[in-house]
Design an enzyme around this catalytic site. Structure first.
Site, PDB file in Angstrom:
ATOM      1  N   LYS A 164       7.326  -9.523   0.376  1.00  0.00           N
ATOM      2  CA  LYS A 164       7.557 -10.935   0.039  1.00  0.00           C
ATOM      3  C   LYS A 164       8.752 -11.059  -0.904  1.00  0.00           C
ATOM      4  CE  LYS A 164       5.136 -14.963  -1.913  1.00  0.00           C
ATOM      5  NZ  LYS A 164       3.848 -15.445  -2.462  1.00  0.00           N
ATOM      6  N   SER A 170       1.698 -19.142  -0.351  1.00  0.00           N
ATOM      7  CA  SER A 170       3.153 -19.030  -0.238  1.00  0.00           C
ATOM      8  C   SER A 170       3.590 -17.749   0.469  1.00  0.00           C
ATOM      9  CB  SER A 170       3.779 -19.073  -1.637  1.00  0.00           C
ATOM     10  OG  SER A 170       3.291 -17.999  -2.428  1.00  0.00           O
ATOM     11  N   SER A 201      -2.475 -17.524  -2.405  1.00  0.00           N
ATOM     12  CA  SER A 201      -1.285 -17.342  -1.570  1.00  0.00           C
ATOM     13  C   SER A 201      -1.240 -16.066  -0.748  1.00  0.00           C
ATOM     14  CB  SER A 201      -0.022 -17.426  -2.433  1.00  0.00           C
ATOM     15  OG  SER A 201       0.134 -18.728  -2.935  1.00  0.00           O
TER      16      SER A 201
END
Length: 479
Positions: free
Chosen positions: A79, A154, A178
């Site tokens: 990420k 996210s 997330s």
């Protein structure tokens, strides 16, 4: 070899036995990324030079006949809120569009030391602020299960990579759900470890007391393997706990017979989609058939979790994001003529709407005259939520809930209603606020074929139990 079906173990075995080389495998993944990324927008930056150097190192070990490291040659996605030395790290924002870190995030460094091949950085909501991955400055990520729907946020880019088969496993971060929420929306496993289990050094901060790093994988076993590699005390992060790292892979094979699982009534009330309820209840029954005992429990302060979270998280975000001022690094406005104008214009041009909204909310909550009314009160409620879980864990070994109130919603469906968007995290924020571990495991599909996730929450530093229950659920569904 079908790279879509690869797990950590099968990848390492294939390379060890020279069924395929690590370099060839990495090349095949890059070919797939080139073919698929236009559909999902899951990757922001590729790290091909770094990946091929690591793959060549793994091949040299295999060619000599030496035993490969635990993650030898496993392609992984990271990420884009985790620092990667020499590889662009944007946090999904324009303000860090050209930022290239001089060091690695501890979790990334540990994965690479264990032999992982880092393919690239995945798209995410700007500074990890969002529940749908529509807040990225580089466009939304699309769910591989249905391109018209969100992948969750996210860590939606990381979840989408695993679901689409453009990485074997991925790392995400979880501040209010997330990791677990995108895992549920994309039909993969998402593990959020206990706060302090995994170092946050090198993680671009959203809310420092809530941020966790964890894996997104195709199976619970893969999540256990990754957790073993990234967990443990880090002298570079004073919030990491000096707690031994268990053999999680062995723990998941233990029987679940006799384990008591709490089913909180507050998580099965108004707002829960009927199809989600049905599949989660079916999952609970599978665990009962495997020998678990389902115990009705209550977490009475759950109703206050969302407002508590958005006060605490935005307050910490306001403080953490003050460093992006156009002075030290990141975007600097070219239209500014004075220092104060440079601050104002750089932040206005570099931050998007959701980040600005949260900075303003957090600044307001921390301002003179409102600190006691909002931030201090939220911290008191946070303590009450923790006490709720402490009381429940005196009676049960784990708590089982839905991961999300609905399956993945359509792109654009909630962007005009921030409150509706925030409620997508209603079942996940409690674990972040209390620091306990949680895992989302696929437990079925809606009538339209959308994945549904079941969430298992555990005691502090008892990831072994929730992983064991998740593994048992996988086996029960496959039987």
């Amino acid at each position: 070899m079908d790279i879509n079906l690869l797990t950590v173990s099968s990848t390492v075995t294939a390379i060890q036995e020279r069924q395929i080389s690590a370099t060839t495998l990495a090349e095949r993944f890059y070919e797939k990324i080139e073919a698929e990324n236009a559909k999902t927008n899951a990757y922001l930056t590729l790290a091909k030079d770094r990946a091929m150097m690591q793959a060549q190192r793994i091949d040299r070990i295999a060619d000599k006949g030496d035993r490969l490291p635990v993650l030898g040659g496993v392609p992984i996605a990271i990420k884009d809120v985790m620092s990667t030395q020499g590889v662009r790290t944007t946090a999904g924002s324009k303000i860090l569009e050209n930022y290239v870190p001089a060091y690695d995030c501890t979790a990334v460094e540990r994965l690479e030391r264990a032999g992982a091949v880092i393919l690239g950085k995945t798209n995410c909501d700007e500074f990890a602020m969002g529940s749908s991955n529509e807040n990225s400055a580089y466009g939304p990520v699309r769910n591989p299960r249905d391109p018209e729907r969100v992948p969750g946020g996210s860590s939606g880019g990381s979840a989408a990579c695993v679901a689409a088969g453009t990485a074997v496993v991925a790392l995400g971060s979880d501040t209010g759900g997330s990791i677990r929420q995108p895992a549920a929306f994309c039909g993969v496993v998402g593990l959020m470890p206990t706060y302090g289990r995994v170092s946050r050094y090198g993680l671009i901060a959203f809310a420092s007391s809530l941020d966790h790093i964890g894996p997104l994988t195709k199976s619970v076993k893969d999540a256990a393997i990754l957790l073993e590699q990234i967990a443990g005390r880090d002298p570079l992060d004073s919030t990491t706990a000096d707690v031994p790292v268990s053999d999680f892979v062995s723990e998941i094979e233990k029987p679940v017979k006799g384990l008591r699982i709490g089913v909180p009534k507050e998580y099965f009330g108004e707002g829960l989609d009927s199809e989600v309820r049905k599949e989660v209840e079916n999952g609970i029954q599978l665990l009962v058939k495997a020998g678990c005992e389902a115990v009705p429990v209550s977490l009475p302060h759950t109703a206050y979790a969302i407002p508590t979270y958005y006060v605490v998280a935005t307050a910490e975000a306001s403080s953490n994001l003050a460093r992006y001022d156009g002075v030290r690094y990141g975007h600097r406005s070219k239209a500014a003529h004075t220092l104060s104008e440079m601050y104002r214009r750089s932040r206005d041009e570099g931050f998007r709407a959701e980040v600005k909204r949260r900075i303003m909310l957090g600044t307001y909550a921390l301002s003179a005259g409102y600190y006691d009314a909002y931030y201090l009160k939220a911290q008191k409620v946070r303590t009450l939520l923790a006490l709720d879980f402490e009381r429940v864990f005196e009676k049960v070994d784990a708590v089982v809930t839905p991961t999300t109130p609905t399956p993945a919603f359509k792109l654009g469906e909630k962007t005009e209603d921030p409150l509706a968007m925030y409620l997508a995290d209603i079942y996940t924020v409690t674990a972040d606020l209390t620091g306990i571990p949680g895992v989302s495991v696929p437990c079925g599909k809606s009538a339209s074929g959308l994945p549904i996730g079941l969430q298992i929450l555990g005691k502090h530093f008892d990831e072994g139990t929730i992983l064991r229950l998740g593994h048992a659920l996988e086996h029960a569904q496959a039987a």
